[in-house]
Design a protein around this motif. Structure first.
Motif, PDB file in Angstrom:
ATOM      1  N   LYS A  12       1.901  12.121  41.901  1.00 29.35           N
ATOM      2  CA  LYS A  12       1.858  13.588  41.982  1.00 29.35           C
ATOM      3  C   LYS A  12       2.038  14.065  43.412  1.00 29.35           C
ATOM      4  O   LYS A  12       2.700  15.064  43.654  1.00 29.35           O
ATOM      5  CB  LYS A  12       0.547  14.117  41.408  1.00 29.35           C
ATOM      6  CG  LYS A  12       0.411  13.935  39.920  1.00 29.35           C
ATOM      7  CD  LYS A  12      -0.937  14.388  39.423  1.00 29.35           C
ATOM      8  CE  LYS A  12      -1.077  14.077  37.943  1.00 29.35           C
ATOM      9  NZ  LYS A  12      -2.412  14.379  37.435  1.00 29.35           N
TER      10      LYS A  12
ATOM     11  N   SER B 262      -4.810   5.268  37.259  1.00 26.50           N
ATOM     12  CA  SER B 262      -5.175   6.600  37.748  1.00 26.50           C
ATOM     13  C   SER B 262      -4.806   6.753  39.219  1.00 26.50           C
ATOM     14  O   SER B 262      -4.293   7.786  39.639  1.00 26.50           O
ATOM     15  CB  SER B 262      -6.673   6.831  37.539  1.00 26.50           C
ATOM     16  OG  SER B 262      -7.060   8.068  38.054  1.00 26.50           O
TER      17      SER B 262
ATOM     18  N   GLN C  13      -2.161   9.574  40.658  1.00 25.04           N
ATOM     19  CA  GLN C  13      -2.518  10.520  41.717  1.00 25.04           C
ATOM     20  C   GLN C  13      -1.492  10.483  42.841  1.00 25.04           C
ATOM     21  O   GLN C  13      -1.121  11.522  43.381  1.00 25.04           O
ATOM     22  CB  GLN C  13      -3.901  10.217  42.271  1.00 25.04           C
ATOM     23  CG  GLN C  13      -5.017  10.542  41.330  1.00 25.04           C
ATOM     24  CD  GLN C  13      -6.367  10.094  41.865  1.00 25.04           C
ATOM     25  OE1 GLN C  13      -6.446   9.290  42.785  1.00 25.04           O
ATOM     26  NE2 GLN C  13      -7.425  10.611  41.262  1.00 25.04           N
ATOM     27  N   HIS C  14      -1.024   9.298  43.185  1.00 19.28           N
ATOM     28  CA  HIS C  14      -0.066   9.175  44.286  1.00 19.28           C
ATOM     29  C   HIS C  14       1.337   9.570  43.858  1.00 19.28           C
ATOM     30  O   HIS C  14       2.122   9.999  44.695  1.00 19.28           O
ATOM     31  CB  HIS C  14      -0.115   7.767  44.871  1.00 19.28           C
ATOM     32  CG  HIS C  14      -1.328   7.592  45.738  1.00 19.28           C
ATOM     33  ND1 HIS C  14      -2.575   7.365  45.219  1.00 19.28           N
ATOM     34  CD2 HIS C  14      -1.492   7.668  47.072  1.00 19.28           C
ATOM     35  CE1 HIS C  14      -3.451   7.300  46.197  1.00 19.28           C
ATOM     36  NE2 HIS C  14      -2.817   7.473  47.335  1.00 19.28           N
TER      37      HIS C  14
END
Length: 65
Positions: free
Chosen positions: A62, A55, A59-60
Protein backbone atom coordinates in the motif's frame (compact mmCIF):
# COMPACT_ATOMS: atom_id res chain seq x y z
CA UNK A 1 -7.90 -18.96 22.52
CA UNK A 2 -8.31 -21.67 19.96
CA UNK A 3 -5.65 -21.85 17.25
CA UNK A 4 -6.73 -22.53 13.70
CA UNK A 5 -4.80 -25.52 12.34
CA UNK A 6 -4.39 -23.67 9.02
CA UNK A 7 -2.18 -21.02 10.62
CA UNK A 8 1.29 -22.05 9.53
CA UNK A 9 4.21 -20.87 11.62
CA UNK A 10 7.75 -20.42 10.36
CA UNK A 11 11.13 -19.78 11.95
CA UNK A 12 13.34 -16.82 11.06
CA UNK A 13 15.21 -18.43 8.18
CA UNK A 14 12.02 -19.53 6.43
CA UNK A 15 10.35 -16.16 7.20
CA UNK A 16 13.28 -14.30 5.62
CA UNK A 17 13.07 -16.50 2.52
CA UNK A 18 9.30 -15.94 2.38
CA UNK A 19 9.88 -12.16 2.39
CA UNK A 20 12.76 -12.39 -0.10
CA UNK A 21 15.36 -10.93 2.25
CA UNK A 22 18.42 -12.25 4.05
CA UNK A 23 18.19 -13.65 7.53
CA UNK A 24 20.39 -10.90 9.02
CA UNK A 25 18.15 -8.26 7.41
CA UNK A 26 15.12 -10.04 8.82
CA UNK A 27 16.53 -9.96 12.37
CA UNK A 28 17.58 -6.31 11.96
CA UNK A 29 14.04 -5.37 10.89
CA UNK A 30 12.62 -7.25 13.89
CA UNK A 31 15.01 -5.34 16.20
CA UNK A 32 13.99 -2.06 14.54
CA UNK A 33 10.29 -2.88 14.94
CA UNK A 34 9.61 -3.03 11.18
CA UNK A 35 8.54 -6.67 11.52
CA UNK A 36 6.51 -7.70 14.57
CA UNK A 37 8.20 -9.72 17.28
CA UNK A 38 7.69 -13.43 16.90
CA UNK A 39 6.35 -15.95 19.37
CA UNK A 40 9.12 -17.33 21.59
CA UNK A 41 8.94 -21.03 22.37
CA UNK A 42 12.33 -21.08 24.07
CA UNK A 43 15.65 -19.29 24.21
CA UNK A 44 16.54 -20.34 20.66
CA UNK A 45 13.14 -20.88 19.05
CA UNK A 46 11.04 -18.00 17.76
CA UNK A 47 8.31 -18.38 15.15
CA UNK A 48 6.08 -16.06 13.11
CA UNK A 49 2.62 -16.77 11.74
CA UNK A 50 2.50 -16.52 7.95
CA UNK A 51 -0.60 -14.36 8.26
CA UNK A 52 1.50 -11.78 10.17
CA UNK A 53 4.10 -11.82 7.40
CA UNK A 54 1.37 -11.51 4.77
CA UNK A 55 -0.02 -8.49 6.64
CA UNK A 56 3.48 -6.95 6.68
CA UNK A 57 3.72 -7.42 2.89
CA UNK A 58 0.24 -5.91 2.32
CA UNK A 59 1.07 -2.84 4.41
CA UNK A 60 4.23 -2.22 2.38
CA UNK A 61 2.44 -2.78 -0.93
CA UNK A 62 0.00 0.00 0.00
CA UNK A 63 2.87 2.37 0.80
CA UNK A 64 4.64 1.54 -2.46
CA UNK A 65 1.59 2.37 -4.59
Amino acid sequence: MERNSNQKMVRAKEAATYLGIGESTFWRWVAQGKIPQGIKFGTRCTVWRLEVLDSFIEQHEKVAI
